[in-house]
Each structure stands twice: as C-alpha cells, then as structure tokens.
Scaffold this motif. Structure first.
Motif, PDB file in Angstrom:
ATOM      1  N   ILE A 163      74.054  35.177  76.954  1.00 29.62           N
ATOM      2  CA  ILE A 163      72.512  34.868  77.661  1.00 29.62           C
ATOM      3  C   ILE A 163      71.896  36.009  78.078  1.00 29.62           C
ATOM      4  O   ILE A 163      72.400  37.001  78.891  1.00 29.62           O
ATOM      5  CB  ILE A 163      73.080  34.051  79.088  1.00 29.62           C
ATOM      6  CG1 ILE A 163      73.804  32.646  78.705  1.00 29.62           C
ATOM      7  CG2 ILE A 163      71.828  33.688  79.842  1.00 29.62           C
ATOM      8  CD1 ILE A 163      74.241  32.171  79.910  1.00 29.62           C
ATOM      9  N   ASN A 164      70.777  36.093  77.722  1.00 21.50           N
ATOM     10  CA  ASN A 164      70.004  37.408  77.999  1.00 21.50           C
ATOM     11  C   ASN A 164      69.097  37.215  79.216  1.00 21.50           C
ATOM     12  O   ASN A 164      68.367  36.177  79.478  1.00 21.50           O
ATOM     13  CB  ASN A 164      69.072  37.451  76.767  1.00 21.50           C
ATOM     14  CG  ASN A 164      69.349  37.849  75.444  1.00 21.50           C
ATOM     15  OD1 ASN A 164      70.386  38.722  75.424  1.00 21.50           O
ATOM     16  ND2 ASN A 164      69.099  37.451  74.246  1.00 21.50           N
ATOM     17  N   ILE A 206      61.546  33.105  64.218  1.00 25.87           N
ATOM     18  CA  ILE A 206      62.985  33.393  64.382  1.00 25.87           C
ATOM     19  C   ILE A 206      63.638  34.678  64.157  1.00 25.87           C
ATOM     20  O   ILE A 206      64.447  35.127  65.005  1.00 25.87           O
ATOM     21  CB  ILE A 206      63.442  32.211  63.087  1.00 25.87           C
ATOM     22  CG1 ILE A 206      63.220  30.708  63.479  1.00 25.87           C
ATOM     23  CG2 ILE A 206      65.312  32.354  62.988  1.00 25.87           C
ATOM     24  CD1 ILE A 206      63.736  29.929  62.344  1.00 25.87           C
ATOM     25  N   GLN A 207      63.196  35.434  63.200  1.00 23.82           N
ATOM     26  CA  GLN A 207      63.717  36.742  63.100  1.00 23.82           C
ATOM     27  C   GLN A 207      63.395  37.574  64.537  1.00 23.82           C
ATOM     28  O   GLN A 207      64.060  38.541  64.637  1.00 23.82           O
ATOM     29  CB  GLN A 207      62.943  37.542  61.974  1.00 23.82           C
ATOM     30  CG  GLN A 207      63.618  36.972  60.623  1.00 23.82           C
ATOM     31  CD  GLN A 207      62.905  37.398  59.566  1.00 23.82           C
ATOM     32  OE1 GLN A 207      61.839  38.403  59.563  1.00 23.82           O
ATOM     33  NE2 GLN A 207      63.765  37.239  58.188  1.00 23.82           N
ATOM     34  N   ARG A 208      62.183  37.290  65.072  1.00 22.03           N
ATOM     35  CA  ARG A 208      61.942  38.042  66.275  1.00 22.03           C
ATOM     36  C   ARG A 208      62.816  37.497  67.417  1.00 22.03           C
ATOM     37  O   ARG A 208      62.553  38.155  68.662  1.00 22.03           O
ATOM     38  CB  ARG A 208      60.233  37.859  66.893  1.00 22.03           C
ATOM     39  CG  ARG A 208      59.330  38.568  65.475  1.00 22.03           C
ATOM     40  CD  ARG A 208      57.957  38.793  66.206  1.00 22.03           C
ATOM     41  NE  ARG A 208      57.407  37.461  66.554  1.00 22.03           N
ATOM     42  CZ  ARG A 208      56.821  36.663  65.542  1.00 22.03           C
ATOM     43  NH1 ARG A 208      56.623  37.102  64.647  1.00 22.03           N
ATOM     44  NH2 ARG A 208      56.262  35.572  66.237  1.00 22.03           N
ATOM     45  N   ALA A 209      63.398  36.255  67.530  1.00 24.76           N
ATOM     46  CA  ALA A 209      63.914  35.758  68.670  1.00 24.76           C
ATOM     47  C   ALA A 209      64.971  36.387  68.940  1.00 24.76           C
ATOM     48  O   ALA A 209      65.771  36.568  68.046  1.00 24.76           O
ATOM     49  CB  ALA A 209      63.895  34.298  68.530  1.00 24.76           C
ATOM     50  N   ASP A 210      65.397  36.313  70.155  1.00 27.38           N
ATOM     51  CA  ASP A 210      66.829  36.939  70.512  1.00 27.38           C
ATOM     52  C   ASP A 210      67.651  35.630  70.980  1.00 27.38           C
ATOM     53  O   ASP A 210      68.946  35.791  71.246  1.00 27.38           O
ATOM     54  CB  ASP A 210      66.560  37.834  71.558  1.00 27.38           C
ATOM     55  CG  ASP A 210      66.196  37.250  73.104  1.00 27.38           C
ATOM     56  OD1 ASP A 210      65.900  36.082  73.085  1.00 27.38           O
ATOM     57  OD2 ASP A 210      65.957  38.004  74.048  1.00 27.38           O
ATOM     58  N   THR A 211      67.213  34.350  71.060  1.00 29.80           N
ATOM     59  CA  THR A 211      67.868  33.311  71.517  1.00 29.80           C
ATOM     60  C   THR A 211      67.583  32.118  70.874  1.00 29.80           C
ATOM     61  O   THR A 211      66.311  31.676  70.671  1.00 29.80           O
ATOM     62  CB  THR A 211      67.686  33.117  73.034  1.00 29.80           C
ATOM     63  OG1 THR A 211      68.103  34.192  73.841  1.00 29.80           O
ATOM     64  CG2 THR A 211      68.889  31.723  73.457  1.00 29.80           C
ATOM     65  N   LEU A 212      68.242  31.293  70.050  1.00 28.53           N
ATOM     66  CA  LEU A 212      68.124  30.008  69.423  1.00 28.53           C
ATOM     67  C   LEU A 212      68.975  29.054  70.099  1.00 28.53           C
ATOM     68  O   LEU A 212      70.130  29.172  70.388  1.00 28.53           O
ATOM     69  CB  LEU A 212      68.159  30.206  68.032  1.00 28.53           C
ATOM     70  CG  LEU A 212      67.490  31.112  67.227  1.00 28.53           C
ATOM     71  CD1 LEU A 212      67.968  31.224  65.912  1.00 28.53           C
ATOM     72  CD2 LEU A 212      65.999  30.591  67.426  1.00 28.53           C
ATOM     73  N   PHE A 213      68.463  27.827  70.320  1.00 22.23           N
ATOM     74  CA  PHE A 213      69.449  26.817  70.715  1.00 22.23           C
ATOM     75  C   PHE A 213      69.367  25.486  69.542  1.00 22.23           C
ATOM     76  O   PHE A 213      68.291  25.069  69.082  1.00 22.23           O
ATOM     77  CB  PHE A 213      68.519  25.926  71.879  1.00 22.23           C
ATOM     78  CG  PHE A 213      68.510  26.831  73.166  1.00 22.23           C
ATOM     79  CD1 PHE A 213      69.570  27.107  73.813  1.00 22.23           C
ATOM     80  CD2 PHE A 213      67.341  27.287  73.510  1.00 22.23           C
ATOM     81  CE1 PHE A 213      69.621  27.904  75.026  1.00 22.23           C
ATOM     82  CE2 PHE A 213      67.218  28.370  74.607  1.00 22.23           C
ATOM     83  CZ  PHE A 213      68.217  28.478  75.199  1.00 22.23           C
ATOM     84  N   LEU A 214      70.687  25.386  69.187  1.00 19.57           N
ATOM     85  CA  LEU A 214      70.862  24.547  68.057  1.00 19.57           C
ATOM     86  C   LEU A 214      71.698  23.311  68.530  1.00 19.57           C
ATOM     87  O   LEU A 214      72.596  23.304  69.250  1.00 19.57           O
ATOM     88  CB  LEU A 214      71.787  25.158  67.017  1.00 19.57           C
ATOM     89  CG  LEU A 214      71.443  26.624  66.386  1.00 19.57           C
ATOM     90  CD1 LEU A 214      72.386  27.171  65.513  1.00 19.57           C
ATOM     91  CD2 LEU A 214      69.859  26.387  65.903  1.00 19.57           C
ATOM     92  N   GLY A 215      71.279  22.204  67.986  1.00 17.09           N
ATOM     93  CA  GLY A 215      71.741  20.974  68.384  1.00 17.09           C
ATOM     94  C   GLY A 215      72.749  20.229  67.218  1.00 17.09           C
ATOM     95  O   GLY A 215      72.007  20.342  65.914  1.00 17.09           O
ATOM     96  N   THR A 216      73.810  19.800  67.283  1.00 18.68           N
ATOM     97  CA  THR A 216      74.665  19.408  66.377  1.00 18.68           C
ATOM     98  C   THR A 216      75.228  18.126  66.592  1.00 18.68           C
ATOM     99  O   THR A 216      75.395  17.708  68.094  1.00 18.68           O
ATOM    100  CB  THR A 216      75.963  20.464  65.703  1.00 18.68           C
ATOM    101  OG1 THR A 216      76.650  20.725  66.953  1.00 18.68           O
ATOM    102  CG2 THR A 216      75.105  21.645  65.585  1.00 18.68           C
ATOM    103  N   HIS A 217      75.614  17.379  65.798  1.00 20.55           N
ATOM    104  CA  HIS A 217      76.017  16.059  66.118  1.00 20.55           C
ATOM    105  C   HIS A 217      77.169  15.734  64.773  1.00 20.55           C
ATOM    106  O   HIS A 217      76.943  15.816  63.628  1.00 20.55           O
ATOM    107  CB  HIS A 217      75.364  15.109  66.050  1.00 20.55           C
ATOM    108  CG  HIS A 217      75.705  13.751  66.385  1.00 20.55           C
ATOM    109  ND1 HIS A 217      76.606  12.957  67.471  1.00 20.55           N
ATOM    110  CD2 HIS A 217      75.714  12.547  65.545  1.00 20.55           C
ATOM    111  CE1 HIS A 217      76.916  12.047  67.483  1.00 20.55           C
ATOM    112  NE2 HIS A 217      76.258  11.379  66.281  1.00 20.55           N
TER     113      HIS A 217
END
Length: 219
Positions: free
Chosen positions: A176-177, A208-219
């Motif tokens: 968490i940033n 995406i390359q510039r981002a420091d946080t990604l939220f991924l949903g999986t199921h």
C-alpha cells in the motif's frame, strides 16, 4: 589461530503499549522498533486478528468501514460471467456494516452504468462479491469475501448493494503506497462513456507502466 564460535543471542520479548492498539508480541524486537518509528503498531496488531467468518464490532471493524472514502469491489457480471472491478469513491458511511455478517453499499456511491447495478437489480445469493476497504493514508486494508444477499432479505428495498460476509481478514500493508484522497468539488460527469476492449492499446500499456498500484479481480 582458532576462533571460538560465538554464542547465538536469544531474545526474550515483552512488549507493552499505552496506545489503543497493543504491540504485536509475535514480532521480533527489530520489527517492533520499525513499527514504532513508522507509527504502524496499530496496523501490525490488527493483523494478529487473522481471518474470521464475520466482522468484529468490538474491534471496531464496522467503524473502520464506515470511515472509508475509498474501497475496491470485485464481482462477476451476472449477464456475461466476466469478472469486474469497481472503485468506490464515497462519503463516510456510504459503506456500512449493518451486522457482523452484512454490509451495505449505498447506490449513489456506485458509478453509473457499473456492473454492480446489475447485481443490485437481480440480488441473487449466488453472485460472489469481494471488497477491499482501504485507508491509504494509514496504510490499512481489510479484505472481505462474500456473496450478494438474497433480495428477500434486503428490507427495506432501497436500491443499495447488500452482501453477506463469508470471510473477513485484515491484510498486510506491504504494497500500500501512502496517499491521501481529496474529494473532488466537481460533480461526477453523468455523460462519461465507459470503454470496453479485449486488447490493450499503446495508451493503456503506457498508463499501466506508469501506475504504482493495480487492483485485480479474480474468480
């Protein structure tokens, strides 16, 4: 010249605190020092609670959720079966725990044309829902797994999202940033157009390359 092997140091740790959260006694002394300096002793202590099947009101889990202005909800589109991730930018108490196993997200906190509105309209108990309630400034996140509550249990019917908690767990703050979310004074643009595609454009990849946080949903 012979060297005598050094005796391994053994630590006996006794930690106390006068703050609201006691120090976590399962950490070694160095970790406790770092937690104190970073002012994250409370976070570390919360992690000791581990997983549970419900929220614990005595540990103020309900108050934590009610105070958040940001959360991430993941679910499955009941029409297509695709996994969907929804950012929730809300006002305090837009997310509330009405019981240790029931959570409500106010309808007006959900983006327009979002998949969650489909779930609200169907309100089928088979629809999985997971949520991260995150305090980015304090670097605290709580993960909640569950499913949509059956429409017969949603009384009164307000058009809000009701879901039942199956698993609740505070998570590690490692990724968490720290940042502060400042609510916009401008109203949400009701004419914003959602774009869906199956491949990433050059702009998507650069974003995406510039981002420091990604939220991924999986199921």
């Amino acid at each position: 010249q012979q060297h005598q092997p050094q005796k391994k140091k053994e630590y006996t740790m006794t930690a106390t605190s006068t703050s609201t959260y006691p120090f976590a006694t399962s950490y070694h002394p160095g970790e406790l020092v770092v937690q104190t300096r970073a002012k994250t002793s409370g976070v570390a202590s919360e992690l000791l609670a581990g997983k549970s099947k419900s929220l614990n009101f005595s540990k103020n889990h309900d108050a934590f959720l009610a105070a958040q202005s940001f959360a991430v909800v993941s679910s499955v589109d009941p029409t297509s079966g695709q996994v969907w991730v929804t950012p929730i930018f809300s006002r305090p108490r837009d997310i509330t725990a009405t019981s240790p196993t029931s959570i409500v997200i106010r309808n007006d906190a959900i983006p327009a044309n979002d998949v969650l509105h489909k779930i609200i309209s169907k309100q089928e108990a088979t629809t999985p829902i997971s949520m991260l309630g995150i305090d980015l400034n304090r670097r605290i996140r709580h993960r909640i797994m569950g499913h949509a509550a059956a429409s017969s249990t949603c009384l009164p019917s307000t058009g809000d999202l009701h879901f039942t908690v199956n698993e609740y767990a505070p998570n590690c703050p490692k990724y968490i940033n720290r940042r502060e979310i400042i609510p916009s004074l401008q109203p949400v643009n009701p004419n914003a157009i959602r774009q869906e595609r199956t491949t990433l454009t050059q702009d998507d990849q650069a974003f995406i390359q510039r981002a420091d946080t990604l939220f991924l949903g999986t199921h």
